[in-house]
Design an enzyme around this catalytic site. Sequence first.
Site, PDB file in Angstrom:
ATOM      1  NE  ARG A  14     -11.394  10.039   1.779  1.00 41.87           N
ATOM      2  CZ  ARG A  14     -11.051   9.402   3.071  1.00 41.87           C
ATOM      3  NH1 ARG A  14     -11.069   9.966   4.394  1.00 41.87           N
ATOM      4  NH2 ARG A  14     -10.538   8.084   3.103  1.00 41.87           N
ATOM      5  CG  ASP A 138      -7.006  -0.088  -3.277  1.00 46.43           C
ATOM      6  OD1 ASP A 138      -6.238  -1.258  -2.536  1.00 46.43           O
ATOM      7  OD2 ASP A 138      -7.584   0.519  -2.849  1.00 46.43           O
ATOM      8  CE1 TYR A 151     -12.148   0.679  -3.773  1.00 46.90           C
ATOM      9  CE2 TYR A 151     -10.726  -1.113  -2.926  1.00 46.90           C
ATOM     10  CZ  TYR A 151     -10.995   0.343  -3.524  1.00 46.90           C
ATOM     11  OH  TYR A 151      -9.737   1.231  -3.292  1.00 46.90           O
TER      12      TYR A 151
END
Length: 237
Positions: A14, A138, A151
């Site tokens: 990935r 992120d 998260y």
Amino acid sequence: MSNGWAIVTGGARRLGKSIALELASAGYDLIIHYNSSHAEAEATCAEIQALGREAWAYSADLRDVAAIEAMFAAIETRCGTLAVLVNSAADFPRTPVGSVRIEEWDSLMAINQRAPFFCAQAAATLMAEHGVIVNIADVGGEVPWPSFVPYGMTKAAIIMMTRGLALALAPKIRVGAVGPGVALLPDGWHEDSNALNKIPLKRLGVPEDIAKAVRFIVEAPYFTGETIFVDGGRRWA
């Protein structure tokens, strides 16, 4: 001629694989860390070797700090010094508020938050002048997602860790982060047309978009302490 050794955690598949291949194209030899993806790690090493670079795979459970320390000891024995660390390994579980179990919490914090710090701490001891650490953050570290609150907390911590390490390790080592948007859907997910409509560039990202941002940080000598968000403008839509 090699630019030195780079390690990509979670580099077997990935996004981590794309980053590893991009660094190989930039002239680095690679250590591919993996947890259980042995076949994928060996296949990634073979692709890197086909590019004319050295590569070897190392398995470690990054939830175990002793395993992290053993991994970097092995790197010192085999490679001597380290030029680049990319902290890419992470989990992305859906954790709706009200259903989070302590076991899920501890596991997520260990792999997403604690492991990158201890990897960075160990890597820094092996880096000469001009070493680089790149953390994969992120968009979720800045934009709250109700079904992924823990998260998002881990990725917010990565952004702050990047700033703190940049100051603590300067001027010898530079530290930056890349914050992907929707660049690679989790296994088993399908494209969300609603999410796509909210991206100003009107396409999902691809792993290569993130890998090129990592390469930019590695090669930009006056860049440190910042996070580059690669999300097609989604944060501002």
